[in-house]
Design a protein around this motif. Structure first.
Motif, short mmCIF file in Angstrom:
data_model
loop_
_atom_site.label_atom_id
_atom_site.label_comp_id
_atom_site.label_asym_id
_atom_site.label_seq_id
_atom_site.Cartn_x
_atom_site.Cartn_y
_atom_site.Cartn_z
N LEU A 92 8.10 3.92 7.35
CA LEU A 92 7.36 2.45 6.72
C LEU A 92 6.80 1.82 7.73
O LEU A 92 7.49 1.96 9.12
CB LEU A 92 8.59 1.58 6.38
CG LEU A 92 9.33 1.96 5.45
CD1 LEU A 92 10.95 0.87 4.53
CD2 LEU A 92 8.51 2.08 4.19
N CYS B 22 6.95 7.64 -6.37
CA CYS B 22 6.31 6.25 -6.95
C CYS B 22 7.15 4.96 -7.58
O CYS B 22 7.29 4.61 -8.15
CB CYS B 22 5.56 7.04 -8.03
SG CYS B 22 4.10 7.69 -7.72
N PRO C 12 10.06 2.11 -7.25
CA PRO C 12 10.47 1.15 -6.22
C PRO C 12 11.22 0.58 -5.63
O PRO C 12 12.42 0.81 -5.93
CB PRO C 12 9.58 -0.56 -7.62
CG PRO C 12 10.72 0.39 -8.42
CD PRO C 12 10.29 1.97 -8.52
N GLU D 250 13.17 -1.34 -2.74
CA GLU D 250 13.99 -2.48 -1.88
C GLU D 250 13.84 -2.29 -0.57
O GLU D 250 14.71 -1.95 -0.17
CB GLU D 250 15.54 -3.97 -2.90
CG GLU D 250 15.52 -4.72 -1.74
CD GLU D 250 14.51 -5.95 -2.72
OE1 GLU D 250 14.55 -7.32 -2.12
OE2 GLU D 250 13.82 -5.96 -3.65
N GLU E 185 8.52 -2.21 -2.31
CA GLU E 185 7.70 -1.02 -1.89
C GLU E 185 7.86 0.99 -2.36
O GLU E 185 8.93 0.78 -3.05
CB GLU E 185 7.22 -0.33 -0.14
CG GLU E 185 6.28 0.42 0.27
CD GLU E 185 6.12 0.21 1.60
OE1 GLU E 185 5.21 1.32 2.24
OE2 GLU E 185 6.43 -0.23 2.16
N ASP E 186 6.75 1.18 -3.18
CA ASP E 186 6.90 2.15 -4.28
C ASP E 186 7.02 3.71 -3.05
O ASP E 186 6.63 3.71 -2.17
CB ASP E 186 5.49 2.42 -4.76
CG ASP E 186 5.67 1.38 -5.69
OD1 ASP E 186 6.89 0.73 -6.52
OD2 ASP E 186 4.44 1.33 -6.59
N CYS E 187 7.71 4.36 -3.64
CA CYS E 187 8.10 5.73 -2.56
C CYS E 187 6.73 6.49 -2.76
O CYS E 187 6.22 6.80 -3.95
CB CYS E 187 9.48 6.44 -2.88
SG CYS E 187 9.44 7.89 -2.43
N CYS F 9 13.77 7.63 0.85
CA CYS F 9 14.08 6.88 -0.32
C CYS F 9 15.66 6.87 -1.30
O CYS F 9 15.97 8.08 -1.28
CB CYS F 9 13.34 7.58 -1.46
SG CYS F 9 13.14 7.02 -2.55
N ASP G 24 15.02 -0.71 -6.46
CA ASP G 24 14.89 -1.67 -6.52
C ASP G 24 16.17 -2.50 -7.92
O ASP G 24 16.31 -3.52 -7.92
CB ASP G 24 13.46 -1.79 -7.35
CG ASP G 24 13.17 -3.28 -7.91
OD1 ASP G 24 13.13 -4.24 -6.88
OD2 ASP G 24 12.55 -3.66 -8.52
N TYR H 48 10.95 -6.49 0.98
CA TYR H 48 10.00 -6.33 -0.08
C TYR H 48 10.04 -5.39 -0.89
O TYR H 48 11.06 -4.70 -0.62
CB TYR H 48 8.88 -6.43 0.65
CG TYR H 48 8.94 -5.26 2.21
CD1 TYR H 48 7.96 -4.06 1.19
CD2 TYR H 48 8.84 -5.81 3.13
CE1 TYR H 48 8.07 -3.09 2.86
CE2 TYR H 48 8.85 -4.95 3.94
CZ TYR H 48 8.22 -3.35 3.69
OH TYR H 48 7.96 -2.18 4.49
#
Length: 62
Positions: free
Chosen positions: A18, A37, A39, A41, A31-33, A9, A59, A29
């Motif tokens: 993932l 939590c 975001p 990319e 996705e939240d860690c 992360c 992100d 896309y």
């Protein structure tokens, strides 16, 4: 079953697993860690031999 890849992360540094959909060559896309939590990319690419690469960036940096 979908293949998995592990990336750190970009916020908390925790390694995150993932699940990757192999139906598209290039993917990007958000996705939240699952740990902090925030975001991430996610960018995913596949090589000609089937190898898979993934990168997680903040992100706000993407």
């Amino acid at each position: 079953m979908l293949p998995t890849i592990t990336v750190p992360c970009p916020y908390c540094g925790e390694r995150v697993e993932l699940m990757i959909d192999e139906s598209a060559d290039l993917q990007r896309y958000v996705e939240d860690c699952p740990v902090c939590c925030r975001p991430m990319e996610i960018s995913v690419a596949f090589g000609a031999g089937g190898e898979m690469w993934a990168n997680a960036a903040r992100d706000s940096d993407a």
